[in-house]
Design a protein around this motif. Structure first.
Motif, PDB file in Angstrom:
ATOM      1  N   GLY A  37       0.826  -1.207   0.000  1.00 43.34           N
ATOM      2  CA  GLY A  37       0.000   0.000   0.000  1.00 43.34           C
ATOM      3  C   GLY A  37       0.854   1.249   0.000  1.00 43.34           C
ATOM      4  O   GLY A  37       0.538   2.240  -0.676  1.00 43.34           O
ATOM      5  N   ALA A  38       1.967   1.197   0.724  1.00 45.77           N
ATOM      6  CA  ALA A  38       2.843   2.373   0.799  1.00 45.77           C
ATOM      7  C   ALA A  38       3.420   2.723  -0.566  1.00 45.77           C
ATOM      8  O   ALA A  38       3.647   3.899  -0.865  1.00 45.77           O
ATOM      9  CB  ALA A  38       3.962   2.140   1.811  1.00 45.77           C
ATOM     10  N   SER A  83      -2.548  12.063   0.462  1.00 41.57           N
ATOM     11  CA  SER A  83      -2.589  10.946  -0.491  1.00 41.57           C
ATOM     12  C   SER A  83      -3.520   9.848   0.023  1.00 41.57           C
ATOM     13  O   SER A  83      -4.037   9.048  -0.752  1.00 41.57           O
ATOM     14  CB  SER A  83      -1.189  10.397  -0.740  1.00 41.57           C
ATOM     15  OG  SER A  83      -0.713   9.770   0.445  1.00 41.57           O
ATOM     16  N   SER A  84      -3.775   9.820   1.345  1.00 43.02           N
ATOM     17  CA  SER A  84      -4.669   8.795   1.887  1.00 43.02           C
ATOM     18  C   SER A  84      -6.112   8.989   1.413  1.00 43.02           C
ATOM     19  O   SER A  84      -6.933   8.084   1.523  1.00 43.02           O
ATOM     20  CB  SER A  84      -4.615   8.810   3.414  1.00 43.02           C
ATOM     21  OG  SER A  84      -5.092  10.041   3.893  1.00 43.02           O
ATOM     22  N   LEU A  85      -6.407  10.176   0.829  1.00 46.97           N
ATOM     23  CA  LEU A  85      -7.772  10.400   0.333  1.00 46.97           C
ATOM     24  C   LEU A  85      -8.114   9.505  -0.850  1.00 46.97           C
ATOM     25  O   LEU A  85      -9.296   9.303  -1.151  1.00 46.97           O
ATOM     26  CB  LEU A  85      -7.945  11.874  -0.067  1.00 46.97           C
ATOM     27  CG  LEU A  85      -7.920  12.902   1.073  1.00 46.97           C
ATOM     28  CD1 LEU A  85      -7.944  14.310   0.499  1.00 46.97           C
ATOM     29  CD2 LEU A  85      -9.101  12.700   2.010  1.00 46.97           C
ATOM     30  N   TYR A  94      -6.336   5.165 -10.977  1.00 48.86           N
ATOM     31  CA  TYR A  94      -5.052   5.781 -10.658  1.00 48.86           C
ATOM     32  C   TYR A  94      -4.902   7.135 -11.367  1.00 48.86           C
ATOM     33  O   TYR A  94      -4.501   8.129 -10.767  1.00 48.86           O
ATOM     34  CB  TYR A  94      -3.909   4.841 -11.040  1.00 48.86           C
ATOM     35  CG  TYR A  94      -2.540   5.382 -10.733  1.00 48.86           C
ATOM     36  CD1 TYR A  94      -2.065   5.395  -9.422  1.00 48.86           C
ATOM     37  CD2 TYR A  94      -1.735   5.900 -11.744  1.00 48.86           C
ATOM     38  CE1 TYR A  94      -0.818   5.907  -9.128  1.00 48.86           C
ATOM     39  CE2 TYR A  94      -0.485   6.413 -11.453  1.00 48.86           C
ATOM     40  CZ  TYR A  94      -0.028   6.415 -10.152  1.00 48.86           C
ATOM     41  OH  TYR A  94       1.205   6.930  -9.866  1.00 48.86           O
ATOM     42  N   GLN A  95      -5.249   7.156 -12.658  1.00 47.16           N
ATOM     43  CA  GLN A  95      -5.133   8.395 -13.424  1.00 47.16           C
ATOM     44  C   GLN A  95      -6.071   9.466 -12.877  1.00 47.16           C
ATOM     45  O   GLN A  95      -5.741  10.646 -12.851  1.00 47.16           O
ATOM     46  CB  GLN A  95      -5.416   8.153 -14.914  1.00 47.16           C
ATOM     47  CG  GLN A  95      -4.265   7.518 -15.673  1.00 47.16           C
ATOM     48  CD  GLN A  95      -4.141   6.014 -15.432  1.00 47.16           C
ATOM     49  OE1 GLN A  95      -4.798   5.442 -14.550  1.00 47.16           O
ATOM     50  NE2 GLN A  95      -3.280   5.363 -16.210  1.00 47.16           N
ATOM     51  N   LEU A 116      -8.540   3.047  -4.400  1.00 40.96           N
ATOM     52  CA  LEU A 116      -7.153   2.699  -4.701  1.00 40.96           C
ATOM     53  C   LEU A 116      -6.519   2.067  -3.460  1.00 40.96           C
ATOM     54  O   LEU A 116      -6.795   2.489  -2.338  1.00 40.96           O
ATOM     55  CB  LEU A 116      -6.359   3.947  -5.094  1.00 40.96           C
ATOM     56  CG  LEU A 116      -6.383   4.340  -6.563  1.00 40.96           C
ATOM     57  CD1 LEU A 116      -5.557   5.592  -6.778  1.00 40.96           C
ATOM     58  CD2 LEU A 116      -5.869   3.221  -7.451  1.00 40.96           C
ATOM     59  N   GLY A 117      -5.674   1.063  -3.695  1.00 39.60           N
ATOM     60  CA  GLY A 117      -5.093   0.329  -2.573  1.00 39.60           C
ATOM     61  C   GLY A 117      -3.859   1.016  -2.017  1.00 39.60           C
ATOM     62  O   GLY A 117      -2.731   0.617  -2.251  1.00 39.60           O
TER      63      GLY A 117
END
Lengths: 215, 206
Positions: free
Chosen positions: A16-17, A158-160, A86-87, A166-167
């Motif tokens: 995930g990171a 970015s956690s949003l 992702y995009q 998204l994983g």
């Protein structure tokens, strides 16, 4: 808390990171030059460009990033504009962060003394040479602390991407917590965020130090 | 030779400069004196190409004006803080005149030597005193081989006892054949260095 359990879930968290880091790096790489361009647009003498760019910054800073993410991924398909997850995430992040970067760069450009431009002009440096050799190096030094703040925010923001499925790191922790009914994954997620942000802060400090060779 | 004929300039319909005419011969020093608000700095900025004129003529060697032939030493020097002394001087010669790095460095060392600034090549502007910054600004301007070097208030930002030093330096540059134009409100200084003095007065309004 068993070490064995930690060992079991760490690969998923690291996985995930990498998503978190991928969003992070691509946003910085794309939003920085875009932010500089937008800041030049904000200072443009051509009125329509200025209006357009100001409107863009107004929208991006005036609405939540979470809304923008949902808008791009769930909203736009309704009018047949479809981005893969992702995009979609990257688009929303780059557009959002470029607006913040632009405001910071605008402040940086405007704090450069007019005399620097005049000195460059009487030495017959052209606009490109003036910008790349004199103005931008000085602007970078000025904006570095503010950009640093945004960069650290970006790691957390970015956690949003979680909401569009998204994983990322947070999702990996959440999945493990729900499956195994334990707090450990969330604590580990927190530790990994802390680690990432500490590295960022360290690099930023080094950069600031590098630029302290002049005043 | 610099010729200025009937120069006129106004800001928002208010005349700032009117009927300014003079000739500055090669190798001579001209000082332009007058109280603040008399348009001295505007005149220098027009000659330096930083400001447009409304009417009149400026000729250098009887040819149409070319700002590239004029060097400027600004009142607060405007050195580039992110570049060291050597880089401040060699930036424009390498990028604009396309001199090689070696050639530009060699010339910069010579200039610094002449201005008694040797050994400071690697220092940054913040490490220099006002007088030293001024010398770097002069070297930076001279490296572009100007026909005329203009100064805006060269003594105003300096310690009074450095005034003599500036005088000596300017007269030393004159010996080497440099044509110089100096804006100042310091009459004593102006008289000490000038071959020719031009007095400007504020134009009354209306």
């Amino acid at each position: 808390m068993s070490l064995k359990y930690i060992g079991e879930i760490l690969p998923a968290l690291f996985n995930g990171a990498t998503m978190t880091l991928s969003i992070f790096f691509w946003t910085i790489i794309l939003a920085t030059p875009l932010g500089i361009l937008v800041s030049l647009g904000e200072m443009s003498k051509i009125k329509p460009i200025k209006w357009l760019v100001n409107f863009y910054v107004w929208i991006m800073r005036g609405t939540p990033l979470l809304l923008q993410l949902i808008f791009v991924f769930y909203g736009l398909p309704i009018i047949h504009i479809v981005f893969p997850r992702y995009q979609a995430a990257l688009l929303a992040f780059v557009l959002n962060y470029a607006a913040y970067f632009a405001e910071i760069f605008r402040g940086g450009f405007q704090s450069i003394d007019k005399g620097q431009f005049e000195a460059a002009k009487v030495l017959r440096l052209n606009r490109w040479q003036t910008m790349t050799q004199i103005v931008i190096p000085q602007v970078i030094k000025i904006v570095l602390p503010s950009i640093g703040n945004e960069v650290i925010n970006l790691v957390k923001d970015s956690s949003l991407v979680y909401v569009i499925g998204l994983g990322d790191l947070l999702r990996a922790g959440n999945v493990a917590m729900a499956r195994d009914v334990t707090l450990i994954p969330l604590v580990l997620v927190g530790v990994i965020y802390l680690l990432l942000i500490s590295i960022c802060a360290f690099v930023l400090k080094k950069l600031e130090k590098y630029f302290s060779y002049y005043r | 030779m610099l010729e200025v004929k009937n120069l006129y300039k106004e800001f928002n319909n208010r005349p700032i400069l009117k009927d300014i005419s003079f000739t500055l011969k090669d190798g001579e020093i001209m000082t332009i004196v007058g109280p603040s608000g008399a348009g001295k700095t505007t005149l220098l900025r027009i000659i330096a190409g930083l400001e447009t004129k409304d009417s009149g003529e400026i000729l250098i060697d009887s040819q149409a004006y070319d700002s590239g032939k004029v060097g400027v030493v600004f009142q607060d020097y405007n050195l580039f803080p992110n570049l060291n002394v050597l880089q401040n001087i060699t930036l424009a010669p390498t990028m604009v005149l396309k001199e090689s790095k070696e050639e530009a460095n060699k010339k910069a060392y010579e200039l610094l030597n002449r201005l008694q600034m040797n050994g400071r090549e690697k220092q940054y502007p913040y490490e220099l005193s006002g007088g030293q910054k001024q010398r770097v600004a002069i070297a930076r301007a001279l490296a572009m081989k100007p026909r005329i070097l203009c100064y805006d208030e060269p003594t105003s930002a300096l310690d009074p006892n450095l005034r003599k030093e500036v005088e000596k330096m300017i007269l030393g540059l004159k010996k080497s054949g440099l044509t110089q134009l100096i804006i100042t409100h310091d009459l004593q200084f102006a008289e000490n260095v000038a071959d020719q003095m031009l007095k400007v007065q504020p134009l009354s309004e209306g």
